[in-house]
Scaffold this active site. Structure first.
Site, PDB file in Angstrom:
ATOM      1  N   GLU A 270      48.554  35.204  45.621  1.00 10.97           N
ATOM      2  CA  GLU A 270      49.339  35.482  44.421  1.00 10.97           C
ATOM      3  C   GLU A 270      49.492  36.991  44.209  1.00 10.97           C
ATOM      4  OE1 GLU A 270      48.198  31.510  41.888  1.00 10.97           O
ATOM      5  OE2 GLU A 270      47.001  33.284  41.527  1.00 10.97           O
TER       6      GLU A 270
ATOM      7  N   CYS B  46      50.776  43.965  41.105  1.00 10.28           N
ATOM      8  CA  CYS B  46      49.371  43.787  41.465  1.00 10.28           C
ATOM      9  C   CYS B  46      49.341  42.924  42.730  1.00 10.28           C
ATOM     10  CB  CYS B  46      48.700  43.086  40.271  1.00 10.28           C
ATOM     11  SG  CYS B  46      46.987  42.746  40.515  1.00 10.28           S
TER      12      CYS B  46
ATOM     13  N   CYS C 195      37.688  35.728  48.121  1.00 10.38           N
ATOM     14  CA  CYS C 195      36.910  36.969  48.104  1.00 10.38           C
ATOM     15  C   CYS C 195      35.439  36.637  48.302  1.00 10.38           C
ATOM     16  CB  CYS C 195      37.107  37.683  46.764  1.00 10.38           C
ATOM     17  SG  CYS C 195      36.260  39.278  46.687  1.00 10.38           S
TER      18      CYS C 195
ATOM     19  N   CYS D 118      31.900  37.986  42.191  1.00  9.25           N
ATOM     20  CA  CYS D 118      31.721  38.441  40.804  1.00  9.25           C
ATOM     21  C   CYS D 118      31.816  37.218  39.895  1.00  9.25           C
ATOM     22  CB  CYS D 118      32.785  39.470  40.432  1.00  9.25           C
ATOM     23  SG  CYS D 118      32.798  40.872  41.547  1.00  9.25           S
TER      24      CYS D 118
ATOM     25  N   CYS E 194      35.013  36.103  37.742  1.00 11.73           N
ATOM     26  CA  CYS E 194      36.309  36.146  38.427  1.00 11.73           C
ATOM     27  C   CYS E 194      36.567  34.844  39.171  1.00 11.73           C
ATOM     28  CB  CYS E 194      36.318  37.329  39.399  1.00 11.73           C
ATOM     29  SG  CYS E 194      37.720  37.333  40.514  1.00 11.73           S
TER      30      CYS E 194
ATOM     31  N   GLY F 159      40.962  39.327  46.225  1.00 14.91           N
ATOM     32  CA  GLY F 159      40.247  39.982  47.314  1.00 14.91           C
ATOM     33  C   GLY F 159      39.758  41.374  46.995  1.00 14.91           C
ATOM     34  N   GLU F 160      38.824  41.835  47.823  1.00 13.27           N
ATOM     35  CA  GLU F 160      38.296  43.198  47.732  1.00 13.27           C
ATOM     36  C   GLU F 160      39.018  44.030  48.792  1.00 13.27           C
ATOM     37  OE1 GLU F 160      36.141  45.416  46.107  1.00 13.27           O
ATOM     38  OE2 GLU F 160      36.898  46.682  47.715  1.00 13.27           O
TER      39      GLU F 160
ATOM     40  N   SER G 167      41.621  49.302  43.859  1.00 16.57           N
ATOM     41  CA  SER G 167      40.500  48.981  42.980  1.00 16.57           C
ATOM     42  C   SER G 167      39.389  48.328  43.792  1.00 16.57           C
ATOM     43  CB  SER G 167      40.980  48.016  41.891  1.00 16.57           C
ATOM     44  OG  SER G 167      39.898  47.599  41.112  1.00 16.57           O
TER      45      SER G 167
ATOM     46  N   SER H  31      35.535  48.924  39.616  1.00 17.66           N
ATOM     47  CA  SER H  31      35.135  47.889  38.651  1.00 17.66           C
ATOM     48  C   SER H  31      33.663  48.090  38.350  1.00 17.66           C
ATOM     49  CB  SER H  31      35.332  46.498  39.248  1.00 17.66           C
ATOM     50  OG  SER H  31      36.676  46.294  39.540  1.00 17.66           O
ATOM     51  N   LEU H  32      33.371  48.505  37.134  1.00 20.89           N
ATOM     52  CA  LEU H  32      31.977  48.854  36.814  1.00 20.89           C
ATOM     53  C   LEU H  32      31.304  47.729  36.025  1.00 20.89           C
ATOM     54  CD1 LEU H  32      30.181  51.253  37.378  1.00 20.89           C
ATOM     55  CD2 LEU H  32      30.847  52.200  35.168  1.00 20.89           C
ATOM     56  N   HIS H  33      31.818  47.447  34.856  1.00 24.63           N
ATOM     57  CA  HIS H  33      31.442  46.273  34.053  1.00 24.63           C
ATOM     58  C   HIS H  33      30.020  46.263  33.505  1.00 24.63           C
ATOM     59  CE1 HIS H  33      35.280  45.043  35.407  1.00 24.63           C
ATOM     60  NE2 HIS H  33      34.898  44.667  36.597  1.00 24.63           N
TER      61      HIS H  33
ATOM     62  N   ASN I 275      39.009  37.691  30.215  1.00 22.11           N
ATOM     63  CA  ASN I 275      39.873  36.514  30.149  1.00 22.11           C
ATOM     64  C   ASN I 275      39.046  35.349  30.653  1.00 22.11           C
ATOM     65  OD1 ASN I 275      42.367  38.040  29.699  1.00 22.11           O
ATOM     66  ND2 ASN I 275      41.946  38.802  31.761  1.00 22.11           N
TER      67      ASN I 275
ATOM     68  N   CYS J  42      43.822  39.355  34.699  1.00 21.40           N
ATOM     69  CA  CYS J  42      42.719  39.812  35.540  1.00 21.40           C
ATOM     70  C   CYS J  42      41.655  38.736  35.664  1.00 21.40           C
ATOM     71  CB  CYS J  42      42.077  41.047  34.922  1.00 21.40           C
ATOM     72  SG  CYS J  42      42.940  42.532  35.341  1.00 21.40           S
TER      73      CYS J  42
HETATM   74  S1  SF4 Z   1      36.536  40.871  40.790  1.00 22.33           S
HETATM   75 FE1  SF4 Z   1      37.504  41.524  42.720  1.00 22.33          FE
HETATM   76  S2  SF4 Z   1      35.752  41.886  44.092  1.00 22.33           S
HETATM   77 FE2  SF4 Z   1      34.968  40.621  42.412  1.00 22.33          FE
HETATM   78  S3  SF4 Z   1      35.181  38.494  43.141  1.00 22.33           S
HETATM   79 FE3  SF4 Z   1      37.042  38.997  41.981  1.00 22.33          FE
HETATM   80  S4  SF4 Z   1      38.500  39.672  43.540  1.00 22.33           S
HETATM   81 FE4  SF4 Z   1      36.456  39.776  44.470  1.00 22.33          FE
END
Ligand code: SF4
Length: 371
Positions: free
Chosen positions: A96, A109, A116, A120, A123, A167-168, A199, A221-223, A297, A340
């Site tokens: 997507e 995006c 991935c 996380c 996600c 994905g990363e 990112s 991405s810190l969080h 979200n 996101c």
């Molecule tokens: S936030 Fe990014 S790195 Fe983390 S699982 Fe989702 S897609 Fe992968």
């Protein structure tokens, strides 16, 4: 030429690689640059239309190569103007991309992997697990397809590309670098580096390589501002804990005095307290940066809760009082699962997709007319 060899998808090749490819066929290097311009300016996929190449050479190219494009796509439009695209790949996997129109820009995006491996916990893509890396062509074709769709639907040109989809991106490093090269080549898609953002969840060695090899923007991405919380949200923190990550950010090679963007998703009761904001300010004290705050979200079966607007504003104020540049990002496309952390390639069969929203990619001729 070995007829048993699979044909080469020219969208997998950067300008330099295309030049070498053309030379390997016994033709001068400038032909490679000519072909690149045909592929990305009018969006030609048929060698017969490359009228400034000799007929014999076009025949050789047709024997040994092809130019891919996404033909099987689905488009879903959000009430807030965001547009989600699902593309079915040759092996049946679905990825997507999300177009986010704003007053002064059209940001796309893009995805870099199917699924991935980073896991996380907030996600949805992470819950899919890792399926495979995208090819360079599959990354580039997201941009080509959406660019053509936006032109055909009078939505204007794409202005920005962010690697924040599925994905990363730094875990698919070589293809990422090649895609960035095609995005920024003048005969390619001709985006400025400052319009491209990668990112990452924090793959430290690849961050350094990215800084050495490109001049694009970096978002991290810190969080969370402490290792215990961050590891519970982002397993990658075990491998590259905060001290190491922040040091890599501090020394990241940013040209033209650009600043790193830190993404911080606020999760009620987990990382959104006043003390968390102070801790974050302490952590980022030595890093030239900007901070994006986003209330989570909730996705899938997630139990995370979004803090209310007052908490988000309070968090922002604490950081601003410590002299940080802090933005509150509004989620876009929540009603079509395009926000996101909500991308999971599940929209293909969704009943809510209006048949009228399904749009075939325009033919090369149509693209030519539009541009
Ligand atoms: S936030 Fe990014 S790195 Fe983390 S699982 Fe989702 S897609 Fe992968």
């Amino acid at each position: 030429m070995n007829l048993n060899q699979p044909k080469t998808d020219l969208k997998n090749l950067t300008q330099e690689q295309l030049v070498r490819y053309v030379e390997s066929l016994g033709h001068p290097s400038f032909r490679g640059r000519q072909i690149l311009a045909w592929i990305y300016k009018p969006g030609i996929t048929d060698f017969a239309q490359m009228t400034d190449l000799a007929k014999e050479f076009r025949a050789v190219l047709a024997e040994s190569a092809f130019i891919s494009r996404f033909n099987d796509s689905m488009v879903e439009c959000s009430r807030d103007g965001a547009v989600k695209f699902a593309f079915r790949l040759d092996d049946g996997e679905i990825i997507e991309s999300v177009l986010i129109p704003e007053e002064d820009r059209n940001t796309l995006c893009v995805s870099s992997q199917v699924g991935c491996a980073m896991g996380c916990t907030f996600c949805l893509t992470g819950t899919m697990g890792f399926r495979r890396n995208l090819t360079t062509a599959e990354i580039v074709n997201q941009v080509c397809a959406v660019r053509d769709w936006a032109l055909a639907h009078e939505k204007g040109s794409l202005t920005n590309i962010v690697f924040m989809g599925m994905g990363e991106p730094l875990a698919n490093f070589e293809r990422l670098i090649d895609a960035i090269s095609i995005f920024t080549e003048q005969r390619g898609l001709d985006f400025s580096n400052r319009r491209i953002t990668v990112s990452t969840c924090g793959l430290v060695p690849q961050m350094q390589l990215l800084g050495d090899q490109t001049d694009v923007n970096l978002a991290v991405s810190l969080h969370a501002a402490d290792d215990v919380v961050r590891t519970s949200l982002m397993p990658i923190n075990k491998r590259y804990p905060l001290a190491e990550l922040i040091e890599a950010c501090r020394t990241y090679r940013q040209k033209r005095r650009k600043r790193i963007m830190f993404e911080y998703t606020l999760l009620e009761g987990i990382n959104d307290s006043d003390a968390d904001a102070e801790k974050l300010a302490d952590l980022l004290l030595t890093v030239p940066c900007k901070i994006n705050l986003l209330a989570v979200n909730p996705a899938g079966d997630s139990t995370y809760k979004s803090p209310g607007p007052a908490r988000v504003l309070r968090f922002q104020k604490i950081l601003r009082d410590r002299d940080f540049t802090v933005f509150i990002r509004q989620s876009r496309g929540e009603d079509i699962s395009a926000a996101c952390g909500q991308l999971a390639g599940k929209g293909w069969d969704a009943e809510k997709v209006e048949p009228s929203a399904v749009v075939a990619a325009p033919t090369p001729t149509e693209v030519g007319k539009e541009s």
